[in-house]
Design a protein around this motif. Structure first.
Motif, mmCIF file in Angstrom:
data_model
loop_
_atom_site.group_PDB
_atom_site.id
_atom_site.type_symbol
_atom_site.label_atom_id
_atom_site.label_comp_id
_atom_site.label_asym_id
_atom_site.label_seq_id
_atom_site.Cartn_x
_atom_site.Cartn_y
_atom_site.Cartn_z
ATOM 1 N N THR A 126 0.845 -1.195 0.000
ATOM 2 C CA THR A 126 0.000 0.000 0.000
ATOM 3 C C THR A 126 0.878 1.242 0.000
ATOM 4 O O THR A 126 0.613 2.196 -0.728
ATOM 5 N N LEU A 127 1.943 1.228 0.782
ATOM 6 C CA LEU A 127 2.831 2.386 0.856
ATOM 7 C C LEU A 127 3.483 2.670 -0.493
ATOM 8 O O LEU A 127 3.471 3.805 -0.974
ATOM 9 N N VAL A 128 4.007 1.633 -1.145
ATOM 10 C CA VAL A 128 4.703 1.869 -2.410
ATOM 11 C C VAL A 128 3.704 2.310 -3.476
ATOM 12 O O VAL A 128 4.018 3.120 -4.353
ATOM 13 N N ARG A 129 2.465 1.821 -3.384
ATOM 14 C CA ARG A 129 1.450 2.226 -4.350
ATOM 15 C C ARG A 129 0.995 3.678 -4.126
ATOM 16 O O ARG A 129 0.419 4.283 -5.024
ATOM 17 N N CYS A 130 1.280 4.169 -2.926
ATOM 18 C CA CYS A 130 1.013 5.592 -2.687
ATOM 19 C C CYS A 130 2.040 6.471 -3.395
ATOM 20 O O CYS A 130 1.781 7.634 -3.672
ATOM 21 N N ILE A 131 3.216 5.911 -3.674
ATOM 22 C CA ILE A 131 4.261 6.726 -4.316
ATOM 23 C C ILE A 131 3.859 7.086 -5.742
ATOM 24 O O ILE A 131 4.078 8.207 -6.188
ATOM 25 N N ASN A 132 3.243 6.140 -6.500
ATOM 26 C CA ASN A 132 2.778 6.536 -7.835
ATOM 27 C C ASN A 132 1.261 6.741 -7.865
ATOM 28 O O ASN A 132 0.650 6.764 -8.932
ATOM 29 N N LEU A 133 0.705 6.849 -6.672
ATOM 30 C CA LEU A 133 -0.715 7.162 -6.519
ATOM 31 C C LEU A 133 -1.657 6.130 -7.139
ATOM 32 O O LEU A 133 -2.775 6.452 -7.511
ATOM 33 N N LEU A 150 -2.316 16.811 -8.648
ATOM 34 C CA LEU A 150 -2.292 16.837 -10.117
ATOM 35 C C LEU A 150 -3.600 16.357 -10.731
ATOM 36 O O LEU A 150 -4.340 15.570 -10.152
ATOM 37 N N SER A 151 -3.865 16.825 -11.965
ATOM 38 C CA SER A 151 -5.025 16.344 -12.715
ATOM 39 C C SER A 151 -4.710 14.911 -13.180
ATOM 40 O O SER A 151 -3.545 14.529 -13.267
ATOM 41 N N PRO A 152 -5.750 14.113 -13.490
ATOM 42 C CA PRO A 152 -5.504 12.741 -13.937
ATOM 43 C C PRO A 152 -4.515 12.667 -15.104
ATOM 44 O O PRO A 152 -3.633 11.803 -15.114
ATOM 45 N N LEU A 207 -1.035 13.368 -13.928
ATOM 46 C CA LEU A 207 -0.586 12.254 -13.095
ATOM 47 C C LEU A 207 -0.100 11.094 -13.970
ATOM 48 O O LEU A 207 0.935 10.481 -13.685
ATOM 49 N N ARG A 208 -0.814 10.822 -15.063
ATOM 50 C CA ARG A 208 -0.389 9.741 -15.959
ATOM 51 C C ARG A 208 0.984 10.048 -16.544
ATOM 52 O O ARG A 208 1.822 9.169 -16.678
ATOM 53 N N GLU A 209 1.195 11.310 -16.852
ATOM 54 C CA GLU A 209 2.482 11.729 -17.388
ATOM 55 C C GLU A 209 3.596 11.472 -16.359
ATOM 56 O O GLU A 209 4.654 10.962 -16.699
ATOM 57 N N VAL A 210 3.305 11.826 -15.097
ATOM 58 C CA VAL A 210 4.299 11.633 -14.044
ATOM 59 C C VAL A 210 4.568 10.137 -13.841
ATOM 60 O O VAL A 210 5.704 9.722 -13.637
ATOM 61 N N PRO A 243 12.366 6.062 -17.118
ATOM 62 C CA PRO A 243 12.011 6.623 -15.812
ATOM 63 C C PRO A 243 13.253 6.927 -14.982
ATOM 64 O O PRO A 243 14.322 6.380 -15.235
ATOM 65 N N LYS A 244 13.056 7.802 -14.002
ATOM 66 C CA LYS A 244 14.148 8.125 -13.071
ATOM 67 C C LYS A 244 14.021 7.261 -11.822
ATOM 68 O O LYS A 244 14.938 7.187 -11.022
#
Ligand SMILES: Nc1ncnc2c1ncn2[C@@H]1O[C@H](COP(=O)(O)OP(=O)(O)O)[C@@H](O)[C@H]1O
Ligand SMILES: [Mg+2]
Lengths: 226, 344
Positions: free
Chosen positions: B46-53, B72-74, B77-80, B159-160
């Motif tokens: 759950t924690l790691v899934r919070c990192i990419n929302l 961010l807008s959806p 967010l997809r871009e990020v 990705p970084k």
């Protein structure tokens, strides 16, 4: 040879033209109503999946409305649907009789069943694939087409086979109320005039249709399963 | 830089509320390999899934590269998310697509010429040593190969950051080491920031520079791997270290009361917490202070470049000289514990 055929199916030979026309009427009803039902069923099946709890476009109201409506229509027997939809048919197609008049009840009779089948096909997609796609930044539409639908092709073909075969049964019933087609043909001659050979020949023709549907489907399934 | 501030996430299942993550604050630096360890159900995924929302925090903020993701807008967010790769325990490759198509998959949001995408994908497959399997389907690959395809796919959008949720938990020990070596080289060559979620201490020890320990949704301890594991403050951390070490057997031995000691004997544990273990400490103290050490267990391993571990044994000698030896050891960063003495 000619004599043998004449002895076996005496009443069919003079009606070969009519049998041919009936076959095409059935194929016509299958293709048009099946095509419309396929598109609507996939749309509703996808909507059921993506709006369910925890999915990509979760939407309680939308899911509940769709879910209940499908259940209601699924529980109405097809013969009753045929009668009940006469005004709707007139409104949409301008007629309530003949092959065109049968289209509306055929679509309404098929879509709920097929939507459920599509729903269950899509439900078998691993959650992990959806998550992976989300993590790659796919949009909901991208996930629907490139994951849900793409990965379910074999299963969707499988449920399409089942639905198409049951649609043959529905077209026969629609025929009985003046829709034409093979069902109408068999009932008018085979049943009402006691020309049993007509019934059997019709059954054989339908069996051939079923096996064509199965073969084509199985071929696609084989090509798309890895 | 990934910065989580006071992140909490709770789920409601029926009437029940599950607090999967509770008030976690965390900073992960660019270019580091950061581990999150915890037992099953601790809230790591759950924690790691919070990192990419993938999971939206119930409260708290998530900042990645200076961007506040929760705002961010959806579409943004997809871009990020395309700037953050993710790999999973069960690989999650698309079964109907070949290895090459799987690697191309995340690139298809843009109208890039097909040859260019293929060229990029083939380069990535070469990077993970799988150029020969481009036309294979995932079902034809071993677990380790699948994970390497998943890594290539995660890297397709340059990705970084790479998030790894139990990425080696379905693999055997040898394959695990191969995947970890690949991750380490990606970190070194590309400067990739890697977040590793695991319940295996060996994974953290082998590649992470810093680690956070999770228990029941909370982050109970964090710091450099060597420091956290050599001098654990929390019980759960000790359980991880203990499960991986023979030295904890000494506690059981002392607690069982089966050991009977003479007046000049004591059960001791020396734990090495830093450089210096290469010196022959035991033989130095026994020779210099005229003591006898009967070694029961010894367990030393390397974390990064530093040793941790220690020795358990019965030390025999007069108290003053033993005290002298203890002082000598403490000066050299050795933790000294007397677990049992003669009850006189
Ligand atoms: N989508 C969800 N709905 C309800 N509960 C969840 C959900 N995801 C995780 N949980 C619960 O949150 C807790 C933490 O789960 P998780 O983050 O998967 O732990 P870990 O990865 O450390 O094993 C567990 O109790 C789990 O049952
Ligand atoms: Mg997990």
């Amino acid at each position: 040879m000619q004599e043998l055929i004449n002895a076996l199916i005496p009443h069919v030979i003079p009606k070969l033209d009519e049998l041919w026309i009936s076959l095409w009427q059935t194929v016509y009803m299958m293709v048009v109503s099946g095509g419309i039902a396929f598109v609507l069923g996939v749309v509703f099946g996808v909507m059921l999946i993506v709006t369910r709890e925890g999915d990509i476009l979760e939407h309680r109201v939308c899911f509940a409305v769709l879910d209940r409506t499908i259940n209601i229509f699924r529980s109405i027997p097809f013969v009753i649907l045929l009668a009940a939809l006469i005004p709707v048919s007139r409104l949409i197609t301008g007629t309530a009789i003949g092959t065109t008049g049968a289209m509306v009840p055929l679509v309404v009779g098929t879509v709920p069943f097929f939507s459920r089948q599509v729903e269950s096909a899509l439900a078998s997609i691993d959650r992990g694939l959806i998550e992976a796609a989300q993590s790659m930044g796919l949009s909901p539409l991208g996930i629907i087409f490139r994951v849900y639908l793409k990965e379910s092709i074999p299963n969707i073909v499988r449920v399409t086979q089942i639905t198409a075969i049951s649609l043959i049964g529905l077209t026969a019933m629609a025929g009985a109320i003046g829709g034409g087609g093979l069902g109408d043909f068999a009932i008018r001659y085979g049943h009402q005039r006691g020309q049993t050979d007509v019934t059997y020949v019709t059954v054989v023709v339908i069996l051939v249709m079923v096996s064509v549907i199965q073969r084509v489907g199985n071929l696609i399934i084989k090509r798309t399963t890895h | 830089m990934i910065r989580l501030s006071h992140v909490s996430k709770s789920f409601t299942r029926g009437k029940e509320r599950i607090d999967a993550v509770r008030d976690v604050s965390l900073e992960i630096n660019d270019g580091e390999i950061f581990g999150v360890i915890g037992f099953s159900g601790a809230g790591k995924s759950t924690l790691v899934r919070c990192i990419n929302l993938l999971e939206r925090p119930t409260s708290g903020t998530v900042e990645v590269g200076g961007l506040e993701l929760t705002a961010l807008s959806p579409a943004r967010l997809r871009e990020v998310r395309r700037g953050m790769g993710m790999i999973f325990q069960h690989f999650n490759l698309m079964p109907s697509r070949t290895v090459l198509e799987n690697v191309i998959f995340p690139l298809q949001y843009r109208k890039i010429p097909r040859e260019q995408m293929e060229q990029k994908a083939r380069g990535l497959l070469r990077r993970v040593d799988l150029e020969g399997r481009a036309a294979a389907y995932p079902s034809e690959l071993s677990g380790g190969q699948k994970q390497r395809v998943a890594i290539a796919r995660a890297l397709a959008t340059d990705p970084k950051i790479l998030l790894c949720d139990e990425a080696t938990s379905a693999l055997d020990p040898t394959t695990t080491q191969e995947i970890l070596a690949l991750l380490r080289s990606l970190n070194a060559d590309l400067g990739l920031t890697i977040v590793v979620i695991t319940h295996e201490m060996a994974v953290v020890k082998s590649i992470c520079s810093r680690v956070a320990v999770m228990e029941q949704g909370r982050l109970v301890e964090q710091g450099p791997v060597l420091k956290v594991f050599s001098s654990p403050r929390e019980k759960v951390t000790r359980d991880f270290v203990g499960a991986a070490s023979n030295l904890s057997k000494a506690d059981l031995l002392a607690a069982s009361g089966t050991l009977s000691l003479r007046p000049d004997e004591r059960l001791v544990r020396f734990s090495y917490t830093g450089p210096g273990v290469s010196e022959p400490l035991i033989s130095t103290i026994t020779a210099r202070y005229g003591l006898v050490m009967n070694i029961l267990f010894a367990d030393v391993e390397l974390i990064g470049d530093s040793p941790i571990g220690g020795t358990v044994g019965i030390l025999t000698g007069p108290t003053e000289r033993v005290e002298g030896a203890f002082a000598y050891l403490r000066e050299r960063n050795v933790r000294v514990e007397v677990l049992q003495e003669c009850k006189s």
